[in-house]
Design a protein around this motif. Structure first.
Motif, PDB file in Angstrom:
ATOM      1  N   ALA A  49       0.827  -1.204   0.000  1.00  0.00           N
ATOM      2  CA  ALA A  49       0.000   0.000   0.000  1.00  0.00           C
ATOM      3  C   ALA A  49       0.865   1.260   0.000  1.00  0.00           C
ATOM      4  O   ALA A  49       0.554   2.240  -0.694  1.00  0.00           O
ATOM      5  N   LEU A  50       1.958   1.247   0.756  1.00  0.00           N
ATOM      6  CA  LEU A  50       2.853   2.399   0.775  1.00  0.00           C
ATOM      7  C   LEU A  50       3.434   2.661  -0.614  1.00  0.00           C
ATOM      8  O   LEU A  50       3.526   3.811  -1.069  1.00  0.00           O
ATOM      9  N   ALA A  51       3.832   1.571  -1.296  1.00  0.00           N
ATOM     10  CA  ALA A  51       4.424   1.722  -2.629  1.00  0.00           C
ATOM     11  C   ALA A  51       3.387   2.165  -3.657  1.00  0.00           C
ATOM     12  O   ALA A  51       3.674   3.014  -4.517  1.00  0.00           O
ATOM     13  N   GLU A  52       2.189   1.593  -3.593  1.00  0.00           N
ATOM     14  CA  GLU A  52       1.140   1.913  -4.565  1.00  0.00           C
ATOM     15  C   GLU A  52       0.583   3.326  -4.379  1.00  0.00           C
ATOM     16  O   GLU A  52       0.351   4.052  -5.351  1.00  0.00           O
ATOM     17  N   LEU A  53       0.360   3.697  -3.143  1.00  0.00           N
ATOM     18  CA  LEU A  53      -0.386   4.918  -2.861  1.00  0.00           C
ATOM     19  C   LEU A  53       0.495   6.128  -2.626  1.00  0.00           C
ATOM     20  O   LEU A  53       0.051   7.268  -2.831  1.00  0.00           O
ATOM     21  N   ALA A  54       1.735   5.908  -2.171  1.00  0.00           N
ATOM     22  CA  ALA A  54       2.611   7.018  -1.777  1.00  0.00           C
ATOM     23  C   ALA A  54       1.826   8.028  -0.940  1.00  0.00           C
ATOM     24  O   ALA A  54       1.697   9.210  -1.302  1.00  0.00           O
ATOM     25  N   PRO A  55       1.275   7.599   0.194  1.00  0.00           N
ATOM     26  CA  PRO A  55       0.364   8.463   0.957  1.00  0.00           C
ATOM     27  C   PRO A  55       1.063   9.698   1.531  1.00  0.00           C
ATOM     28  O   PRO A  55       2.255   9.667   1.862  1.00  0.00           O
ATOM     29  N   ASP A  56       0.295  10.763   1.653  1.00  0.00           N
ATOM     30  CA  ASP A  56       0.793  11.967   2.304  1.00  0.00           C
ATOM     31  C   ASP A  56       0.812  11.793   3.822  1.00  0.00           C
ATOM     32  O   ASP A  56       1.562  12.483   4.518  1.00  0.00           O
ATOM     33  N   LEU A  57      -0.017  10.899   4.311  1.00  0.00           N
ATOM     34  CA  LEU A  57      -0.113  10.683   5.758  1.00  0.00           C
ATOM     35  C   LEU A  57      -0.518   9.247   6.025  1.00  0.00           C
ATOM     36  O   LEU A  57      -1.383   8.697   5.337  1.00  0.00           O
ATOM     37  N   VAL A  58       0.107   8.646   7.027  1.00  0.00           N
ATOM     38  CA  VAL A  58      -0.298   7.335   7.547  1.00  0.00           C
ATOM     39  C   VAL A  58      -0.789   7.537   8.969  1.00  0.00           C
ATOM     40  O   VAL A  58      -0.130   8.224   9.771  1.00  0.00           O
ATOM     41  N   ILE A  59      -1.934   6.964   9.302  1.00  0.00           N
ATOM     42  CA  ILE A  59      -2.469   7.001  10.666  1.00  0.00           C
ATOM     43  C   ILE A  59      -2.524   5.567  11.168  1.00  0.00           C
ATOM     44  O   ILE A  59      -3.143   4.702  10.541  1.00  0.00           O
ATOM     45  N   ALA A  93       7.322   2.539  12.355  1.00  0.00           N
ATOM     46  CA  ALA A  93       8.735   2.493  11.990  1.00  0.00           C
ATOM     47  C   ALA A  93       8.923   2.163  10.516  1.00  0.00           C
ATOM     48  O   ALA A  93       9.840   2.664   9.858  1.00  0.00           O
ATOM     49  N   GLN A  94       8.016   1.324   9.989  1.00  0.00           N
ATOM     50  CA  GLN A  94       8.097   0.915   8.588  1.00  0.00           C
ATOM     51  C   GLN A  94       7.818   2.080   7.645  1.00  0.00           C
ATOM     52  O   GLN A  94       8.386   2.161   6.551  1.00  0.00           O
ATOM     53  N   ALA A  95       6.958   3.014   8.064  1.00  0.00           N
ATOM     54  CA  ALA A  95       6.506   4.075   7.161  1.00  0.00           C
ATOM     55  C   ALA A  95       7.188   5.415   7.366  1.00  0.00           C
ATOM     56  O   ALA A  95       7.226   6.236   6.447  1.00  0.00           O
ATOM     57  N   ARG A  96       7.744   5.661   8.536  1.00  0.00           N
ATOM     58  CA  ARG A  96       8.172   7.025   8.890  1.00  0.00           C
ATOM     59  C   ARG A  96       9.306   7.570   8.017  1.00  0.00           C
ATOM     60  O   ARG A  96       9.491   8.784   7.941  1.00  0.00           O
ATOM     61  N   HIS A  97      10.052   6.706   7.367  1.00  0.00           N
ATOM     62  CA  HIS A  97      11.171   7.185   6.557  1.00  0.00           C
ATOM     63  C   HIS A  97      10.731   7.690   5.179  1.00  0.00           C
ATOM     64  O   HIS A  97      11.506   8.360   4.489  1.00  0.00           O
ATOM     65  N   THR A  98       9.491   7.360   4.789  1.00  0.00           N
ATOM     66  CA  THR A  98       9.014   7.765   3.469  1.00  0.00           C
ATOM     67  C   THR A  98       7.794   8.675   3.510  1.00  0.00           C
ATOM     68  O   THR A  98       7.442   9.261   2.485  1.00  0.00           O
ATOM     69  N   THR A  99       7.152   8.790   4.667  1.00  0.00           N
ATOM     70  CA  THR A  99       5.958   9.630   4.744  1.00  0.00           C
ATOM     71  C   THR A  99       5.732  10.093   6.178  1.00  0.00           C
ATOM     72  O   THR A  99       6.388   9.628   7.119  1.00  0.00           O
ATOM     73  N   GLN A 100       4.781  10.989   6.355  1.00  0.00           N
ATOM     74  CA  GLN A 100       4.416  11.446   7.681  1.00  0.00           C
ATOM     75  C   GLN A 100       3.539  10.389   8.362  1.00  0.00           C
ATOM     76  O   GLN A 100       2.620   9.840   7.736  1.00  0.00           O
ATOM     77  N   VAL A 101       3.827  10.101   9.629  1.00  0.00           N
ATOM     78  CA  VAL A 101       3.068   9.109  10.375  1.00  0.00           C
ATOM     79  C   VAL A 101       2.481   9.757  11.619  1.00  0.00           C
ATOM     80  O   VAL A 101       3.194  10.409  12.390  1.00  0.00           O
ATOM     81  N   ALA A 102       1.182   9.590  11.795  1.00  0.00           N
ATOM     82  CA  ALA A 102       0.496  10.041  13.005  1.00  0.00           C
ATOM     83  C   ALA A 102       0.019   8.820  13.780  1.00  0.00           C
ATOM     84  O   ALA A 102      -0.711   7.991  13.240  1.00  0.00           O
ATOM     85  N   ALA A 103       0.464   8.703  15.001  1.00  0.00           N
ATOM     86  CA  ALA A 103       0.018   7.617  15.868  1.00  0.00           C
ATOM     87  C   ALA A 103      -1.150   8.122  16.698  1.00  0.00           C
ATOM     88  O   ALA A 103      -1.028   9.140  17.383  1.00  0.00           O
ATOM     89  N   TRP A 104      -2.283   7.431  16.627  1.00  0.00           N
ATOM     90  CA  TRP A 104      -3.465   7.870  17.372  1.00  0.00           C
ATOM     91  C   TRP A 104      -3.512   7.133  18.695  1.00  0.00           C
ATOM     92  O   TRP A 104      -3.665   5.905  18.731  1.00  0.00           O
ATOM     93  N   LEU A 105      -3.379   7.865  19.784  1.00  0.00           N
ATOM     94  CA  LEU A 105      -3.365   7.286  21.124  1.00  0.00           C
ATOM     95  C   LEU A 105      -4.792   7.248  21.654  1.00  0.00           C
ATOM     96  O   LEU A 105      -5.330   8.251  22.123  1.00  0.00           O
ATOM     97  N   HIS A 106      -5.405   6.066  21.596  1.00  0.00           N
ATOM     98  CA  HIS A 106      -6.804   5.910  22.008  1.00  0.00           C
ATOM     99  C   HIS A 106      -6.959   5.634  23.493  1.00  0.00           C
ATOM    100  O   HIS A 106      -8.075   5.656  24.016  1.00  0.00           O
ATOM    101  N   SER A 107      -5.867   5.318  24.180  1.00  0.00           N
ATOM    102  CA  SER A 107      -5.933   5.040  25.612  1.00  0.00           C
ATOM    103  C   SER A 107      -4.543   5.219  26.203  1.00  0.00           C
ATOM    104  O   SER A 107      -3.583   5.551  25.493  1.00  0.00           O
ATOM    105  N   VAL A 108      -4.429   4.985  27.515  1.00  0.00           N
ATOM    106  CA  VAL A 108      -3.117   5.061  28.170  1.00  0.00           C
ATOM    107  C   VAL A 108      -2.573   3.673  28.475  1.00  0.00           C
ATOM    108  O   VAL A 108      -1.612   3.534  29.232  1.00  0.00           O
ATOM    109  N   SER A 109      -3.163   2.656  27.893  1.00  0.00           N
ATOM    110  CA  SER A 109      -2.675   1.295  28.082  1.00  0.00           C
ATOM    111  C   SER A 109      -1.421   1.076  27.247  1.00  0.00           C
ATOM    112  O   SER A 109      -1.189   1.784  26.256  1.00  0.00           O
TER     113      SER A 109
END
Length: 345
Positions: A99-109, A120-136
């Motif tokens: 998907a990263l290769a096909e889409l070349a996304p502007d953002l990964v969530i 870690a797999q995506a951060r070198h080629t695109t912007q990555v946002a990690a959504w923190l849904h809890s404190v677990s």
């Protein structure tokens, strides 16, 4: 056309098991409505036990007449403008790379189980946002993947997010949909969603015993606990439903007695949008979600304190305040992401 890729190890839409699933689906649909190309990669196997969700997925798609195709155990379909892909757990990394290769996304969530590896797999080629849904640990471990941005669903979660250099934390409350106008809450029964131990099931048993004349409606959440409450004559158990509006309208109070530090319970805001007052434990982000539109009980309070609060008729103004407190959370989230520099303005 800007492109966003949602990727995690849980189910893609329309399988909604908990609050994280609902929040991510709504944000994905908001991106699609704004003209983004949106792809949502998930798994048709539960990450915690590898149980197959294919029958449930096919059932949901069939119910809504959504066509789908199967490619080597990958299910593809379109849901409310979002291109969805569901693969086996063992295929997540390879499907993500494709998907990263096909889409070349502007953002990964990404978020939840195993999300650190995806970040870690995506951060070198695109912007990555990690959504923190809890404190677990399940939620916070994504930070080990060094995403550029960590999106916290509440100020409480923001205070617990220990981000490393190179990651910035941004407050992004979950998205909510404003319900259609409906009747004000009525009836004498008390509503509780997800009656499992983490959400206060032990206290719930005590309250049901202590208040035999009080009706309770319990709604299935993470798993089926109906057998635990089958002997109580004052309990009605409802199966998991995607439309909670009739339930909110038929009760006088929502019970949120969690024993864990909930991040920002969606059910509180959803109930408030229907003018239903919440009675919640003072833990985690519960106070933040309730605001001045409900009643907060100390986290270490005993059964009698909860029973007394239930016996007391809710202030008629609390329902109005609950709605006023909840309505701002129905605002669009993309402008906030733009203002924070997560997506281009």
């Amino acid at each position: 056309m800007p492109t966003v890729l949602f990727a995690w190890r849980r189910t893609p839409p329309p399988l909604l098991i908990g609050g994280a699933e609902v929040s991510q689906q709504l944000l994905a649909e908001e991106f699609a409505d704004a003209g983004w190309q949106v792809t949502y990669l998930g798994s048709h196997e539960a990450p915690w036990n590898r149980a197959s969700e294919l029958p449930a997925l096919r059932g949901q798609l069939g119910t809504h007449d959504v066509p789908y195709e199967v490619r080597h155990q990958e299910v593809r379909y379109k849901w409310n403008g979002v291109h969805c892909r569901a693969v086996a757990q063992d295929w997540i990394h390879s499907a993500f790379a494709t998907a990263l290769a096909e889409l070349a996304p502007d953002l990964v969530i990404t978020s939840q189980e195993g999300a650190a590896d995806l970040a870690a797999q995506a951060r070198h080629t695109t912007q990555v946002a990690a959504w923190l849904h809890s404190v677990s640990p399940t939620s916070l471990n994504v930070l080990h993947g060094s995403p550029q941005t960590a999106l916290a669903v509440s100020r409480f979660v923001l205070s617990r997010a220990r981000v490393q250099s190179g990651t910035r934390a941004v407050l992004l409350y979950p998205p909510f949909t404003r319900p259609a106008p409906g009747p004000e809450p009525s009836g004498d029964a008390i509503l509780m969603v997800n009656p499992v131990p983490q959400k206060g099931a032990a206290l719930l048993h005590q309250l049901i015993d202590r208040l035999p004349g009080q009706r309770f409606t319990l709604v299935e959440g993470w798993w089926d606990t109906s057998g635990d409450f089958a002997t109580y004559p004052n309990v009605t158990y409802a199966r998991r439903t995607y439309d909670m509006s009739p339930l909110y309208a038929a009760h006088r109070l929502l019970l949120v007695p969690s024993t864990v530090e909930d991040a920002f319970p969606r059910v509180i805001i959803e109930a408030g949008l229907h003018s239903l007052t919440s009675l919640g434990a003072d833990r985690g982000g519960i106070r933040e979600a309730i605001g001045d539109g409900g009643v907060i009980i100390p986290g270490d309070a005993g059964t009698e304190a909860w029973a007394a609060a239930i016996r007391a008729a809710p202030d008629p103004l609390l329902g109005k305040r609950a709605r006023e407190q909840s309505l701002p959370f129905t605002r669009p989230r993309l402008p906030e992401l733009k203002a924070a520099g997560v997506i281009p303005s």
